[in-house]
Design a protein around this motif. Structure first.
Motif, PDB file in Angstrom:
ATOM      1  N   TRP A 107       0.821  -1.207   0.000  1.00 47.56           N
ATOM      2  CA  TRP A 107       0.000   0.000   0.000  1.00 47.56           C
ATOM      3  C   TRP A 107       0.856   1.258   0.000  1.00 47.56           C
ATOM      4  O   TRP A 107       1.887   1.328   0.682  1.00 47.56           O
ATOM      5  N   LEU A 108       0.391   2.261  -0.740  1.00 49.12           N
ATOM      6  CA  LEU A 108       0.909   3.619  -0.656  1.00 49.12           C
ATOM      7  C   LEU A 108      -0.256   4.499  -0.212  1.00 49.12           C
ATOM      8  O   LEU A 108      -1.388   4.294  -0.655  1.00 49.12           O
ATOM      9  N   THR A 109       0.018   5.453   0.653  1.00 51.31           N
ATOM     10  CA  THR A 109      -1.063   6.338   1.092  1.00 51.31           C
ATOM     11  C   THR A 109      -0.566   7.759   1.267  1.00 51.31           C
ATOM     12  O   THR A 109       0.569   7.987   1.694  1.00 51.31           O
ATOM     13  N   ASP A 110      -1.400   8.693   0.888  1.00 55.24           N
ATOM     14  CA  ASP A 110      -1.144  10.101   1.160  1.00 55.24           C
ATOM     15  C   ASP A 110      -1.278  10.320   2.667  1.00 55.24           C
ATOM     16  O   ASP A 110      -1.806   9.461   3.394  1.00 55.24           O
ATOM     17  N   MET A 111      -0.802  11.462   3.154  1.00 55.63           N
ATOM     18  CA  MET A 111      -0.843  11.727   4.587  1.00 55.63           C
ATOM     19  C   MET A 111      -1.954  12.723   4.944  1.00 55.63           C
ATOM     20  O   MET A 111      -2.958  12.356   5.540  1.00 55.63           O
ATOM     21  N   VAL A 130       2.741  -5.947   6.237  1.00 57.14           N
ATOM     22  CA  VAL A 130       2.442  -5.607   4.845  1.00 57.14           C
ATOM     23  C   VAL A 130       3.303  -4.408   4.444  1.00 57.14           C
ATOM     24  O   VAL A 130       3.315  -3.398   5.147  1.00 57.14           O
ATOM     25  N   PRO A 131       4.022  -4.485   3.318  1.00 58.05           N
ATOM     26  CA  PRO A 131       4.836  -3.332   2.890  1.00 58.05           C
ATOM     27  C   PRO A 131       3.953  -2.109   2.622  1.00 58.05           C
ATOM     28  O   PRO A 131       2.917  -2.221   1.957  1.00 58.05           O
ATOM     29  N   PHE A 132       4.365  -0.956   3.141  1.00 54.65           N
ATOM     30  CA  PHE A 132       3.610   0.275   2.883  1.00 54.65           C
ATOM     31  C   PHE A 132       4.539   1.471   2.978  1.00 54.65           C
ATOM     32  O   PHE A 132       5.622   1.402   3.567  1.00 54.65           O
ATOM     33  N   LEU A 133       4.095   2.564   2.387  1.00 50.09           N
ATOM     34  CA  LEU A 133       4.838   3.812   2.427  1.00 50.09           C
ATOM     35  C   LEU A 133       3.850   4.965   2.432  1.00 50.09           C
ATOM     36  O   LEU A 133       2.851   4.933   1.713  1.00 50.09           O
ATOM     37  N   THR A 135      -0.187  -3.218  -5.978  1.00 52.59           N
ATOM     38  CA  THR A 135      -0.098  -2.114  -5.023  1.00 52.59           C
ATOM     39  C   THR A 135      -1.276  -1.169  -5.207  1.00 52.59           C
ATOM     40  O   THR A 135      -1.726  -0.941  -6.329  1.00 52.59           O
ATOM     41  N   ALA A 136      -1.764  -0.622  -4.105  1.00 57.04           N
ATOM     42  CA  ALA A 136      -2.865   0.346  -4.149  1.00 57.04           C
ATOM     43  C   ALA A 136      -2.401   1.678  -3.563  1.00 57.04           C
ATOM     44  O   ALA A 136      -1.562   1.722  -2.663  1.00 57.04           O
ATOM     45  N   GLU A 143      -1.459   6.581 -13.436  1.00 59.27           N
ATOM     46  CA  GLU A 143      -0.386   6.628 -14.431  1.00 59.27           C
ATOM     47  C   GLU A 143       0.777   5.706 -14.060  1.00 59.27           C
ATOM     48  O   GLU A 143       1.543   5.287 -14.933  1.00 59.27           O
ATOM     49  N   ALA A 144       0.904   5.391 -12.771  1.00 53.16           N
ATOM     50  CA  ALA A 144       1.944   4.459 -12.328  1.00 53.16           C
ATOM     51  C   ALA A 144       1.457   3.010 -12.338  1.00 53.16           C
ATOM     52  O   ALA A 144       2.200   2.105 -11.982  1.00 53.16           O
ATOM     53  N   GLY A 145       0.182   2.797 -12.740  1.00 58.50           N
ATOM     54  CA  GLY A 145      -0.341   1.444 -12.864  1.00 58.50           C
ATOM     55  C   GLY A 145      -0.901   0.845 -11.591  1.00 58.50           C
ATOM     56  O   GLY A 145      -1.031  -0.375 -11.484  1.00 58.50           O
ATOM     57  N   LEU A 146      -1.246   1.698 -10.611  1.00 57.38           N
ATOM     58  CA  LEU A 146      -1.741   1.213  -9.327  1.00 57.38           C
ATOM     59  C   LEU A 146      -3.267   1.206  -9.283  1.00 57.38           C
ATOM     60  O   LEU A 146      -3.929   1.940 -10.011  1.00 57.38           O
ATOM     61  N   GLN A 147      -3.823   0.393  -8.386  1.00 58.87           N
ATOM     62  CA  GLN A 147      -5.219   0.586  -8.008  1.00 58.87           C
ATOM     63  C   GLN A 147      -5.286   1.870  -7.180  1.00 58.87           C
ATOM     64  O   GLN A 147      -4.338   2.214  -6.476  1.00 58.87           O
ATOM     65  N   THR A 148      -6.400   2.575  -7.259  1.00 52.10           N
ATOM     66  CA  THR A 148      -6.513   3.844  -6.552  1.00 52.10           C
ATOM     67  C   THR A 148      -7.806   3.910  -5.751  1.00 52.10           C
ATOM     68  O   THR A 148      -8.872   3.547  -6.253  1.00 52.10           O
ATOM     69  N   PHE A 149      -7.679   4.380  -4.526  1.00 52.56           N
ATOM     70  CA  PHE A 149      -8.836   4.586  -3.653  1.00 52.56           C
ATOM     71  C   PHE A 149      -8.882   6.063  -3.264  1.00 52.56           C
ATOM     72  O   PHE A 149      -7.903   6.604  -2.743  1.00 52.56           O
TER      73      PHE A 149
END
Length: 258
Positions: free
Chosen positions: A9-13, A39-42, A203-204, A219-225
């Motif tokens: 997962w990647l998430t905005d803050m 779970v890997p996340f940033l 990755t989402a 544009e980076a090919g991720l799922q987006t929420f």
């Protein structure tokens, strides 16, 4: 839209995990679930003012515990990008400690004399003399880089002019547009994926802005929420030519996907 298996997962803050120093609903539980399950996340942020250590402390004060290494800022991504372009180069910097520290740690020399780059970041105290110097250095041949394209930033008193707005002023004076490293540039997302050894297919990205978080993630090919706890209102989603994988009220609605 079909959803693929999510392994990282990647998430905005701001607007997703916190708002004005207060944790948003479900944020602490979501991050705890990620850490408990290894779970890997940033956490990605276009904010270049603060160091990752500063932001870790800020999140901790709101009840969200993350290691410093789990935070990836536009300043860190900019420093990495410049190191890959011209290792050991030089830069004239307009910005705060988050940006100057990142560049210093990447081996860059900060100078006002014939730099390889003019690097524009965010600051609450933009100096007219510093902007003037940046314009003259760019006219003299320095390459123009900016940490992120956001034209405004939040404050308790209302919107503040941010990096994108000041970049537009420099562009108007020089005729030179900057290369923006931060969201929505897919290079920020790809550098984040590389840091955690993740693949875009699994990755989402969670964000509160259609124009940076969702567009860059797509544009980076991720799922987006898209969460509705930040900048984008429900009625604004339809106005964009692209759609997130799913729109949810808050990050609390995504805990069960971890």
């Amino acid at each position: 839209m079909s959803e693929r298996e999510i392994k990282s997962w990647l998430t905005d803050m701001d607007g997703v995990l916190v708002h004005e120093g207060t944790a948003l609903p479900g944020a602490a539980d979501f991050v705890k679930r990620l850490r408990d399950k290894d779970v890997p996340f940033l956490i990605l942020t276009n904010n270049s003012i603060f160091t990752a250590r500063d932001l870790r402390a800020r999140l901790a004060s709101s009840g969200i515990e993350v290691p410093e290494t789990a935070i990836w800022t536009s300043a860190l991504a900019t420093a990495q990008f410049l190191h890959e372009q011209i290792p050991g180069g030089s830069a004239y910097v307009i910005g705060e400690a988050g940006l100057t520290t990142a560049l210093y740690q990447a081996g860059y020399t900060l100078t006002e004399s014939d730099p390889d780059y003019v690097v524009l970041g965010e600051t609450r105290t933009y100096s007219f003399s510093a902007i003037t110097r940046a314009i003259r250095l760019i006219d003299g041949g320095a390459r123009f880089i900016a940490t992120n394209p956001d034209v405004t930033g939040p404050s308790q008193e209302g919107p503040l002019p941010a990096t994108g707005a000041v970049a537009a002023m420099i562009t108007a004076a020089t005729g030179r547009k900057p290369y923006f490293v931060g969201k929505p540039n897919p290079i920020l997302f790809r550098s984040a994926l590389n840091r955690i050894g993740a693949h875009s297919e699994f990755t989402a990205m969670i964000g509160d802005r259609m124009d940076t978080d969702v567009m860059g993630g797509l544009e980076a090919g991720l799922q987006t929420f898209l969460v509705l706890t930040g900048s984008t209102r429900p009625d604004e989603v339809q106005g964009h030519p692209f759609r997130p994988s799913r729109v949810v009220d808050s990050i609390a609605d995504l805990i069960d996907l971890v």
